[in-house]
Design a protein around this motif. Structure first.
Motif, mmCIF file in Angstrom:
data_model
loop_
_atom_site.group_PDB
_atom_site.id
_atom_site.type_symbol
_atom_site.label_atom_id
_atom_site.label_comp_id
_atom_site.label_asym_id
_atom_site.label_seq_id
_atom_site.Cartn_x
_atom_site.Cartn_y
_atom_site.Cartn_z
ATOM 1 N N GLU A 193 0.872 -1.059 -0.114
ATOM 2 C CA GLU A 193 -0.147 -0.032 -0.056
ATOM 3 C C GLU A 193 0.864 1.187 -0.072
ATOM 4 O O GLU A 193 1.617 1.628 1.148
ATOM 5 C CB GLU A 193 -0.885 0.035 1.315
ATOM 6 N N LYS A 194 0.988 2.085 -1.300
ATOM 7 C CA LYS A 194 1.964 2.891 -1.229
ATOM 8 C C LYS A 194 1.007 4.263 -2.122
ATOM 9 O O LYS A 194 0.086 3.839 -2.917
ATOM 10 C CB LYS A 194 2.994 2.675 -1.997
ATOM 11 N N GLY A 195 1.610 5.360 -1.716
ATOM 12 C CA GLY A 195 0.856 6.455 -2.310
ATOM 13 C C GLY A 195 1.008 7.924 -1.621
ATOM 14 O O GLY A 195 2.043 7.917 -0.837
ATOM 15 N N TYR A 196 0.091 8.700 -1.973
ATOM 16 C CA TYR A 196 0.026 10.109 -1.324
ATOM 17 C C TYR A 196 -1.172 10.490 -0.616
ATOM 18 O O TYR A 196 -2.390 9.672 -0.906
ATOM 19 C CB TYR A 196 0.590 10.977 -2.462
ATOM 20 N N ARG A 197 -1.183 11.258 0.376
ATOM 21 C CA ARG A 197 -2.348 11.824 1.142
ATOM 22 C C ARG A 197 -2.088 13.365 0.886
ATOM 23 O O ARG A 197 -1.144 13.960 1.378
ATOM 24 C CB ARG A 197 -2.446 11.456 2.224
ATOM 25 N N VAL A 198 -3.449 13.878 0.998
ATOM 26 C CA VAL A 198 -3.351 15.366 1.324
ATOM 27 C C VAL A 198 -4.408 15.711 2.377
ATOM 28 O O VAL A 198 -5.272 15.221 2.378
ATOM 29 C CB VAL A 198 -3.804 16.282 -0.157
ATOM 30 N N LEU A 217 -1.895 10.355 -12.030
ATOM 31 C CA LEU A 217 -1.743 11.196 -10.737
ATOM 32 C C LEU A 217 -0.625 12.179 -11.044
ATOM 33 O O LEU A 217 0.353 11.774 -11.505
ATOM 34 C CB LEU A 217 -1.534 10.528 -9.405
ATOM 35 N N VAL A 218 -0.732 13.486 -10.657
ATOM 36 C CA VAL A 218 0.212 14.488 -10.829
ATOM 37 C C VAL A 218 0.272 15.162 -9.476
ATOM 38 O O VAL A 218 -0.504 15.955 -8.848
ATOM 39 C CB VAL A 218 -0.168 15.552 -11.703
ATOM 40 N N VAL A 219 1.416 14.923 -9.071
ATOM 41 C CA VAL A 219 1.913 15.236 -7.427
ATOM 42 C C VAL A 219 2.633 16.621 -7.498
ATOM 43 O O VAL A 219 3.921 16.367 -7.995
ATOM 44 C CB VAL A 219 2.635 14.160 -6.548
ATOM 45 N N ASN A 266 3.167 22.913 -4.173
ATOM 46 C CA ASN A 266 1.695 23.286 -3.900
ATOM 47 C C ASN A 266 1.159 22.256 -2.723
ATOM 48 O O ASN A 266 0.000 22.508 -2.722
ATOM 49 C CB ASN A 266 0.845 23.534 -5.017
ATOM 50 N N ALA A 267 1.841 21.265 -2.450
ATOM 51 C CA ALA A 267 1.368 20.106 -1.790
ATOM 52 C C ALA A 267 -0.168 19.865 -2.083
ATOM 53 O O ALA A 267 -1.138 19.845 -1.338
ATOM 54 C CB ALA A 267 0.965 20.658 -0.352
ATOM 55 N N SER A 268 -0.131 19.328 -3.562
ATOM 56 C CA SER A 268 -1.578 19.182 -3.995
ATOM 57 C C SER A 268 -1.420 17.766 -4.991
ATOM 58 O O SER A 268 0.183 17.338 -5.340
ATOM 59 C CB SER A 268 -2.224 20.330 -4.860
ATOM 60 N N VAL A 269 -2.437 17.007 -5.215
ATOM 61 C CA VAL A 269 -2.308 15.998 -6.232
ATOM 62 C C VAL A 269 -3.641 16.018 -6.724
ATOM 63 O O VAL A 269 -4.777 16.304 -6.455
ATOM 64 C CB VAL A 269 -2.433 14.519 -5.251
ATOM 65 N N VAL A 270 -3.593 16.090 -8.194
ATOM 66 C CA VAL A 270 -4.676 15.914 -9.269
ATOM 67 C C VAL A 270 -4.686 14.472 -9.657
ATOM 68 O O VAL A 270 -3.501 13.997 -10.291
ATOM 69 C CB VAL A 270 -4.235 17.045 -10.299
ATOM 70 N N LYS A 271 -5.849 14.016 -9.494
ATOM 71 C CA LYS A 271 -6.079 12.674 -10.172
ATOM 72 C C LYS A 271 -6.953 12.852 -11.675
ATOM 73 O O LYS A 271 -7.890 13.656 -11.384
ATOM 74 C CB LYS A 271 -6.732 11.871 -9.248
ATOM 75 N N SER A 272 -6.554 12.316 -12.661
ATOM 76 C CA SER A 272 -7.262 12.459 -13.816
ATOM 77 C C SER A 272 -7.402 11.092 -14.618
ATOM 78 O O SER A 272 -6.462 10.213 -14.438
ATOM 79 C CB SER A 272 -7.028 13.419 -14.692
ATOM 80 N N LYS A 273 -8.261 11.258 -15.690
ATOM 81 C CA LYS A 273 -8.464 9.693 -16.289
ATOM 82 C C LYS A 273 -7.210 9.819 -17.510
ATOM 83 O O LYS A 273 -7.027 10.831 -17.948
ATOM 84 C CB LYS A 273 -9.870 9.836 -17.020
#
Length: 294
Positions: A223-228, A281-283, A287-294
């Motif tokens: 389980e790996k990833g990012y959290r905002v 995912l664009v991390v 800006n401490a942000s993550v954008v998820k798109s198709k």
């Protein structure tokens, strides 16, 4: 006078700018609980004493309790089983009987028989607590000879072994991700920022998929990833979002990371799975942000 005021404002501004967000990783292997036996206040300390078989949610505990009025420690040993506690005091034979109990309980099937196994060793006192996900306390029973009294712990969480990730925030605030995200820990602080929408904290995480090594994805580090984490302008917590880059539970593998023009911007391509479509995912670390798109 104006110069003094300007200097003061600059100093306050510098202090505000210097305020930092920190993350401290602290693992607890013991807990102190407050509670009652027959309405009489007690204090109890329990320590993690080793896993039974293959689940972190089922382990041996030992420790003590005392009546707050007298503070004479009475030894306990037993089992933590998915929130339930089975605790025993064997009187003068505490060490010998505790050792036998541990030797006899070697599997989840035998954990189900903890009480009957312990009773063959003639415990002087029995304390059982059954976690029913109550909001404020955990109810139980105290057995002394043939007498049964009500008992309770003044907590909603009886977990002994805890992976705490404390976020130290400005304005003297502190929160524990254990309390509102999950009990697995494994968070790392990446960045944080303040803007017109409030404050955001970006975390990266790598954690065990399942505390039960015998269950689905048991003990997998998949389980790996990012959290905002989102906060108000004065650092009151609002919500968080998870963005997975790898997951045994969700069948997310073979994630591709692409280079971008900005080294502070990371791009991940996640392939389609049996449960979800492909996404990107664009991390943005700045800006401490993550954008998820198709």
């Amino acid at each position: 006078m104006k110069k003094i005021i300007l200097l003061l404002l600059c100093f306050i501004g510098c202090l505000s700018f210097a305020q930092k967000v920190e993350l401290k990783d602290i693992t607890d292997s013991s807990q102190i609980f407050k509670g009652e036996i027959a309405g009489i206040p007690i204090t109890m300390q329990l320590r993690y004493a080793g896993i039974v078989d293959c689940s972190q949610y089922q382990h041996f505990v030992d420790g003590w309790y005392y009546y707050d009025k007298y503070q004479k420690k009475i030894p306990l040993t037993g089992i933590y089983d998915y929130g339930n506690l089975y605790l025993y005091n064997f009187g003068n034979k505490q060490k010998q009987s505790s050792k036998i109990l541990v030797e006899k309980i070697t599997s989840p099937r035998l954990i189900e028989k903890t009480d009957s196994i312990a009773k063959t060793l003639n415990p002087k006192e029995i304390l059982n607590f059954q976690s029913d996900h109550a909001e404020h306390e955990i109810s139980g029973t105290f057995i002394l000879g043939n007498t049964i009294h009500p008992a309770k712990l003044l907590t909603k969480n009886s977990m002994i072994y805890r992976f705490n990730n404390y976020l130290i925030l400005p304005n003297n605030k502190k929160i524990n991700t254990y309390d509102f995200i999950d009990p697995y820990g494994g968070n790392e602080l990446v960045s944080y920022i303040s803007d017109k929408t409030g404050n955001r904290v970006l975390l990266y995480f790598e954690r065990t998929s399942n505390f039960n090594a015998c269950g689905m994805c048991g003990a997998s580090e998949g389980e790996k990833g990012y959290r905002v984490l989102y906060f108000t302008s004065d650092w009151n917590y609002k919500k968080y979002q998870d963005f997975l880059t790898e997951s045994c539970i969700n069948n997310i593998y073979d994630t591709t990371e692409s280079k971008t023009k900005d080294p502070k911007v990371l791009k991940f391509s996640i392939k389609k799975t049996t449960t979800s479509p492909a996404y990107t995912l664009v991390v943005d670390i700045k800006n401490a942000s993550v954008v998820k798109s198709k």
